[in-house]
Design an enzyme around this catalytic site. Sequence first.
Site, PDB file in Angstrom:
ATOM      1  N   SER D 232     -44.609  40.428  12.981  1.00 23.50           N
ATOM      2  CA  SER D 232     -46.106  40.678  13.090  1.00 23.50           C
ATOM      3  C   SER D 232     -46.389  42.396  13.738  1.00 23.50           C
ATOM      4  O   SER D 232     -45.608  42.411  14.755  1.00 23.50           O
ATOM      5  CB  SER D 232     -46.892  39.957  13.277  1.00 23.50           C
ATOM      6  N   SER D 270     -44.464  37.978   8.471  1.00 23.87           N
ATOM      7  CA  SER D 270     -45.118  38.728   9.225  1.00 23.87           C
ATOM      8  C   SER D 270     -46.379  39.201   9.260  1.00 23.87           C
ATOM      9  O   SER D 270     -46.963  39.398   8.003  1.00 23.87           O
ATOM     10  CB  SER D 270     -44.231  40.035   9.024  1.00 23.87           C
ATOM     11  N   ASP D 272     -48.712  41.917   9.031  1.00 25.75           N
ATOM     12  CA  ASP D 272     -48.804  43.434   9.323  1.00 25.75           C
ATOM     13  C   ASP D 272     -50.231  44.144   8.846  1.00 25.75           C
ATOM     14  O   ASP D 272     -50.294  44.105   7.482  1.00 25.75           O
ATOM     15  CB  ASP D 272     -47.678  43.999   8.333  1.00 25.75           C
TER      16      ASP D 272
END
Lengths: 355, 355, 355, 355
Positions: D232, D270, D272
């Site tokens: 992340s 992740s 993001d």
Amino acid sequence: MGVRIGQMETGRLNAITDVEGVGVGHTTLIHGDPPLKIGEGPIRTGVTAIVPHQGNVYLDKVVAAVDLSNAHGKATGFPQIECMGVIETPIMLTDTLNTWLVADAVLDYFRERYDTTPRSLNPVVGETNGDFLNDSFGRHVRKKHVFEAVDKARSADGRGPVEEGNVGGGTPMTGYGFKGGIGTSSRVCGNFTVGALVQLNCGRREDLRIDGAPVGREVKMPPQEGREPGNSIMMIVATDLALTSRQLWKVAKRAVLGLARTGSYQGVSSGDFVIAFSTGKVSPDNPIEKDYTGNIALGGGERFLDGVFRATADSTEEAIINALFKAETMVGSHGTRYALPLDQVEEIMKKYKRL
Amino acid sequence: MGVRIGQMETGRLNAITDVEGVGVGHTTLIHGDPPLKIGEGPIRTGVTAIVPHQGNVYLDKVVAAVDLSNAHGKATGFPQIECMGVIETPIMLTDTLNTWLVADAVLDYFRERYDTTPRSLNPVVGETNGDFLNDSFGRHVRKKHVFEAVDKARSADGRGPVEEGNVGGGTPMTGYGFKGGIGTSSRVCGNFTVGALVQLNCGRREDLRIDGAPVGREVKMPPQEGREPGNSIMMIVATDLALTSRQLWKVAKRAVLGLARTGSYQGVSSGDFVIAFSTGKVSPDNPIEKDYTGNIALGGGERFLDGVFRATADSTEEAIINALFKAETMVGSHGTRYALPLDQVEEIMKKYKRL
Amino acid sequence: MGVRIGQMETGRLNAITDVEGVGVGHTTLIHGDPPLKIGEGPIRTGVTAIVPHQGNVYLDKVVAAVDLSNAHGKATGFPQIECMGVIETPIMLTDTLNTWLVADAVLDYFRERYDTTPRSLNPVVGETNGDFLNDSFGRHVRKKHVFEAVDKARSADGRGPVEEGNVGGGTPMTGYGFKGGIGTSSRVCGNFTVGALVQLNCGRREDLRIDGAPVGREVKMPPQEGREPGNSIMMIVATDLALTSRQLWKVAKRAVLGLARTGSYQGVSSGDFVIAFSTGKVSPDNPIEKDYTGNIALGGGERFLDGVFRATADSTEEAIINALFKAETMVGSHGTRYALPLDQVEEIMKKYKRL
Amino acid sequence: MGVRIGQMETGRLNAITDVEGVGVGHTTLIHGDPPLKIGEGPIRTGVTAIVPHQGNVYLDKVVAAVDLSNAHGKATGFPQIECMGVIETPIMLTDTLNTWLVADAVLDYFRERYDTTPRSLNPVVGETNGDFLNDSFGRHVRKKHVFEAVDKARSADGRGPVEEGNVGGGTPMTGYGFKGGIGTSSRVCGNFTVGALVQLNCGRREDLRIDGAPVGREVKMPPQEGREPGNSIMMIVATDLALTSRQLWKVAKRAVLGLARTGSYQGVSSGDFVIAFSTGKVSPDNPIEKDYTGNIALGGGERFLDGVFRATADSTEEAIINALFKAETMVGSHGTRYALPLDQVEEIMKKYKRL
């Protein structure tokens, strides 16, 4: 008939052309009789043009947004509107399989009528599927029909009352199992106007509601023929209130509320698209009477949008009803599509105390 | 009262718990009287838990999707549902300013009740703003209340009839200017069931429609007090039909159609969110009777969704009405919110031939 | 030259056709010389067809998704892919202003070649703007050229090595100020294959990176002529791994990572679109070696996607480089577009230790 | 070290605080040693506050947009930003499981520090998962730490140079297998400034690129311990150029291009997220030198955005590198996370001619 949707006032023409500068032109093609012979007919089709103003839209773009409510459809130009927040051509409405030829003709229109040769152009063409009555695969809409529709939209007549029902792109369409097509309506709200125009081709008969009354379940009609009635609806919303594309995106979503009130469940095969645009003629400063706003105390800066939302939902709902009221029974490639029987409707509306 | 929304049959309980495995638990907190003293009361709040099944949802996630219809709200967990297509916690409903404490408590619940210590967790908490009646800023919902609601949802009682009105997260809410709160409904459709549960806090009085009848405009009530009535609605849709997250995304959008039919224009300050999830107990092979599908001839593989869409819109519409029918008049921090007067409603529904 | 992007292995052909069943066909039209005379030439255009399998795609649709990364473009068919999660036609690539005629011809192809007359069809046509070299407004791609490209894609040759550079839809295109066009690449990853094909027409010379080396800033070239070089890129990703449309949506977004690594900033006027589709030939059970996954410990069920993401970004990056390596200098309507000077590139790559 | 990303100039501080009015404050908590005892430690956490201006953001909201690039994360407040196009609180960054307590504390901050008691508030809290080093489940960030961070951000110091590496929300984070954390950078571009700040916790060691050089593959390090490194990244972009939320949405997407250039494939696990906001101090009229625009000839009105896009991608890329350069080796709950060995990096950068 006297049906009144919502509490806001309609514009002078009760049409999208109440938004100043907006023009509408139809080219309607009705030739030949069944049986269907692909490429020959029967021809029950056409094209409708909506111009946001009377100039060259490619040069003077208008702010716009879309809602891809149930995007089972082939409408062109929507991704770029999402990205850039503007439209740069007239909005065209037609039968599904004409979509791409109409888009291509819009390109020629700019060169031949405006003397503008765009390096690139984003024609906006909406469509619904008229093949119950039309030889759709024959694609009978030609460049000259596109030109004719845009020319009309740009004329003084194009800014006047709007023909509804079996006209333009709406010629072969079906609404709630009855004959559908083009419908329009408008609302005036403080210092601004909102207009809607639909190409109605969706819904199941039993679901039709008019101002809440279950008209579809009450109407007595000959049993429906084998082929599935239409699908899809194109909804165009115009306002002269200066809005950003983010605000117009929210306006576009309210058109679907109007659709819901007429009874649609937005079937999986329905291409339900909305375009909302602003001509930006008036500013949003103090645009709206307190009466029309639902949410005075909350939310701050954008509460004037509440009036726009209400006007959008109401005018879209009424545009759909108007399409049904104005469309006439039509015979075509796969059978007959009957008009909504207005005498029955009047009785039903009285029974349910809506008149 | 006998109001019947749409043409499909309701489930046995007419509640979201008709979807097998789904449980609902409320913790309701009502203490103290006006005037408002922040941190002390009056307390008119609570929390509602909806569990998609009786196991550990973090370990056995369920397919889900959301619609951020008008996302003026603080609901947590929605971006990850969009990305991953699953939910992994109970769905919690509460008053706006409790949102984050409730989310945090859900984390503890997994450790303390399931003996699972997640490295990461995506609590789903929906909210609407109850501060007309509640000391919202006081944030009176505590961890123990969250635990109590989830515990109930996981009990045999939690899978039975669902309390509606002034309960759980819905305790202080307002609907169409009347007392709102929690409502639920369900539809059975061929071999599957769809259930909806709402936390109703939106709408303007004049706009209320019940099965199409303009109840809001006809009801006679004391003049409304100064403060703006509520806003926002959380809508939860459950089905036991195995669907993908893309299909559930479309299901979620149909809940808004049900909302539209009750009269909302989705005001700019309204946080209107939908979560739809599938427990996947039954497969979509041949799930639905022909009668419920609008679009047999078109579209192919997903036409079974039409029945799901209809069940979603109808059960959401009825859940909203049920919230209004069950909520009772309440006095709180800024005044009194009156229950919908059912005797008047009955008269109005008869007048408009809806009973 | 020996440039190697990433750590995964390429497929046998290093082309999108390494995904079994996928075929590619180009029709390339190069006639006439400057000066530009609209409708006559110079003609530097064409059309590329990508078929996801060798059958009738309308009858056997494939799961698909799109990313509208910077949707300043006219690509058709994208909204319906978002809604339905499938493609039902070959994917066509061409010059912007041919878009709609190509879409219309795809309709005829189904009737004439497959003996299928669709009531409705969602042709997917991607485009970039080739008017620096081509008489774009002349729209020289005709129905027969579309048929020829699809016919080739469906032949044994179409499933073999793919021509790159100045071919098909890529004929007049520009990449990073050099001659661009079509490029392709693939990666094999455990039991599945990912292939990418691009129509490259975007980027500014100074920004070009090859495997991280700042080639664009180092290459010595004649000063660029007045007219702005190209814009936009179409990226197509295919895999034989069975994925849902939600998973493919995430795959599509990774193509943009490959684009970023070649140096693009995705200019405001760039139409950067991605389509990802799955032929579903292999299942995602145990699809991938541990080596390719970045995130073993976290996240659970979808971690096999990490390998797909890596393969997508790498093959897209390499497809862009391959387009530049294979394209040759071309003279056209507004000047000359020079090929990337490979001798210089080799020197630069050695200097930066990338060879 | 002299690494220079892109061709634009950095601001005076090379920090997001180069955008006038923006302030940053960190609270860093480092106590205790392994082994992990949930609720006790080791504590390696903190919180970072970014204020868009020095006033009360709830009263003076700023235009904003988000990109949910791979939304496997728990960040709060994003749906309302999408809907309303503004932020109304400081942006907070922290460890995942602190998210909700931090959001709740922001509410208190407004009452206690600004004497504003919001009826509703949309706290924006971004998070990445620091549990490799931190007792994350212990949630050691308290209200006082949140207050401290916002207080600092609002001080003169908060508008000066920004501490990077193991500070604030970034304290326990990992980047590309090395110690990560907070990084920042800025670009000056004609009459406006763009600044980026990241909380870096993503990437796999072998993928790390610095200005194109394959640093991750070349660095020699002790074998990595069993537990998966971080995931992340939160990316915040600020500009003083007056932009609409639609334009900022596109700016936000360009931060991901900078991320891609450092090597990330955006793993499935992740989270993001990007937030972009504008303080609107300068107008977009003639904002940018021709040199920075890639697309003079095309596209019209928004071409000034090209410079903003470039500044966004470059400053985000450099912010990520700066986080790695400033973070120091840290021992925590599950092992040791080593800093990027700068001496090796210098050698590698020289080898690849990047210094």
